[in-house]
Design a protein around this motif. Structure first.
Motif: not given
Length: 101
Positions: A9-12, A15-18, A63-66
């Protein structure tokens, strides 16, 4: 499913940067929280109307998700400082960083 196919599995990457950026910024969460509170207060219709008389710039809320929204919020905070009157008691109460400078 990846186990059945024997595919790793290679994650996004985004997402890892975030996650990495949020881990680094975790040390500054108290400051980011205060700046976000101040930007929320500046976003009210009364304060926004006062700002509109001086500049076209508008407060930016994070925006806490970004992770990039933290950067944009802090950058806009400093951009708006020159348009905020520290002698205005109500503004000085909203923006404690101005009071301290």
């Amino acid at each position: 499913m990846s186990k059945d196919l024997q595919i790793p599995i290679i994650g996004c990457a985004s997402h890892r940067l975030n996650l990495a950026a949020n881990r680094i910024m975790g040390d500054y969460e108290d400051v980011l929280f205060k700046v976000n509170e101040d930007m929320n207060k500046l976003s009210t219709s009364k304060r926004s109307g006062q700002l509109k008389k001086k500049t076209e710039l508008r407060p930016v809320i994070r925006n806490t998700t970004r992770w990039s929204s933290n950067f944009h919020m802090v950058q806009r905070y400093f951009d708006l400082l020159e348009f905020l009157d520290a002698s205005d008691h109500e503004i000085a109460m909203i923006l404690p960083l101005i009071r301290k400078t």
